[in-house]
Design an enzyme around this catalytic site. Sequence first.
Site, PDB file in Angstrom:
ATOM      1  CD  GLU A 275      -2.979  -1.116   2.241  1.00  0.00           C
ATOM      2  OE1 GLU A 275      -4.183  -1.136   1.946  1.00  0.00           O
ATOM      3  OE2 GLU A 275      -2.563  -1.121   3.413  1.00  0.00           O
TER       4      GLU A 275
HETATM    5  C1  ACM Z   1      -2.461  -5.453   3.564  1.00  0.00           C
HETATM    6  O1  ACM Z   1      -3.607  -5.869   3.849  1.00  0.00           O
HETATM    7  N1  ACM Z   1      -2.257  -4.162   3.408  1.00  0.00           N
HETATM    8  C2  ACM Z   1      -1.335  -6.352   3.413  1.00  0.00           C
END
Ligand code: ACM
Length: 462
Positions: A275
């Site tokens: 992310e």
């Molecule tokens: C995640 O759920 N950001 C690995």
Amino acid sequence: MSASPLPLIPLPASVTLTEGAAPYRPADPSDLHLTVTVDAAAGGPEAYMLRITERGIQIMAGGPAGAFYARQTLAQLEHDGEYPAVVIEDAPRFAYRGVMLDVARHFQPVETVKTYIDHAASLKFNHLHLHLTDDQGWRLALDSRPALVEKASTTSALGDPGGHYTREDWTEILEHAASRHVTVVPEIDVPGHTHAVGLAYPELAADPVISDLVLETVETFGGGLPLPGHPYTGWAVGFSSLKHDDPEVDRFLSDVFTELARITPGPYLHVGGDECHGTDPADYAVFLEKVTAIVAATGKTPVAWHEAGAAAGLHPATVGQYWNYVQPEPGQDAPARAFGSRGGLIMSPADVAYLDMKFDADSPLGLTWAKGVTTMQDAYGWEPTAILDGVDPDRILGVEAPLWSETARDLADIEQLAFPRIGAIAEIAWSPAGAHDAAGFEARTAALISRWKAAGIRIPTP
Ligand code: ACM
């Protein structure tokens, strides 16, 4: 092999009830007439044979872990002081069978972690991935960087109290895990999910990137926008990053992962990599190449979330952890697939294996971003080798069930989110692929739920 009528999760590879034999009832419940033989000739280190006759119980195991798993099976077989006459031959399908606990968004005390290890080990999981750092806090004391816990550990999500593990706490967790044949996989998530690092070392932190996703999350759940220098207690993701191309950041990574390697006995160090929405892809690739090289230089194997697969120069031993969906979204499968020719893959598809997704739309616990409510049928109905086309099934090292802690404040919350779906992931990780049987699994789960409740585990009533 037919489905076992016995309340066993995960289902063993082979169960043979001895026709016509009476159940075994030891005269003294504290003396089971149990003989245990550990011999490599009995199979791999996690394999075991368990034989129960009217006269007693015999375990033959390929190693100490196998003997431990035989005892977990034995515990599930006991009913009112009796054991069925049975022969069980068993060994795991996957070498890596993990659970993950996010102790960063909500800090969890050592006793909670130890209890979760016990729960997981009773279902034959053998790895505990600890997500030790995130925007909301840094949870592990490091001698090389004491400011991290001094300045970035005292709060949790929702404005709840924080906390951190001292070196003694860390040793206690590691020793408890080892006593249950569980390997701890610590994660320090970089370059994103690092707002807390900026509380201790503002000079290492890039400016927050406020995307539409961040604004939407803040609008839905509150928590305010992240402000540099202030603890973040909301749930937004993808806004923080360490700086790129900065020698001080390189020194930080080297200090942190070198010390982490020194205090961690297991083979894996997880570097995160998920992310990084505000990071230029080229900068992201260079960062992941650098951090996986630092980890590999310590002698450990790097693990990264699957986005890192996009970095061409990633250390070739790096293991990828896949967290997109059972039906990959466009652009998600290619980086994950790249781990097929690197260190292999751990499968954690969020729409079936994330234990923090709501089990029921009305529950205040859990989130819904991974395609809504995750039912028991969802958690049980997937095949780890069938998600990424073109990846050799041998490159799938195993399965992991993460539990993120936006809504999970304590052990009761963790148990209610994890049980009974954790049993579905245990069975996918351990039992032969051909043994999966939804009706049998439902019946075995129903039988075990009353035992789990009797043992004090908080399980939501359907
Ligand atoms: C995640 O759920 N950001 C690995």
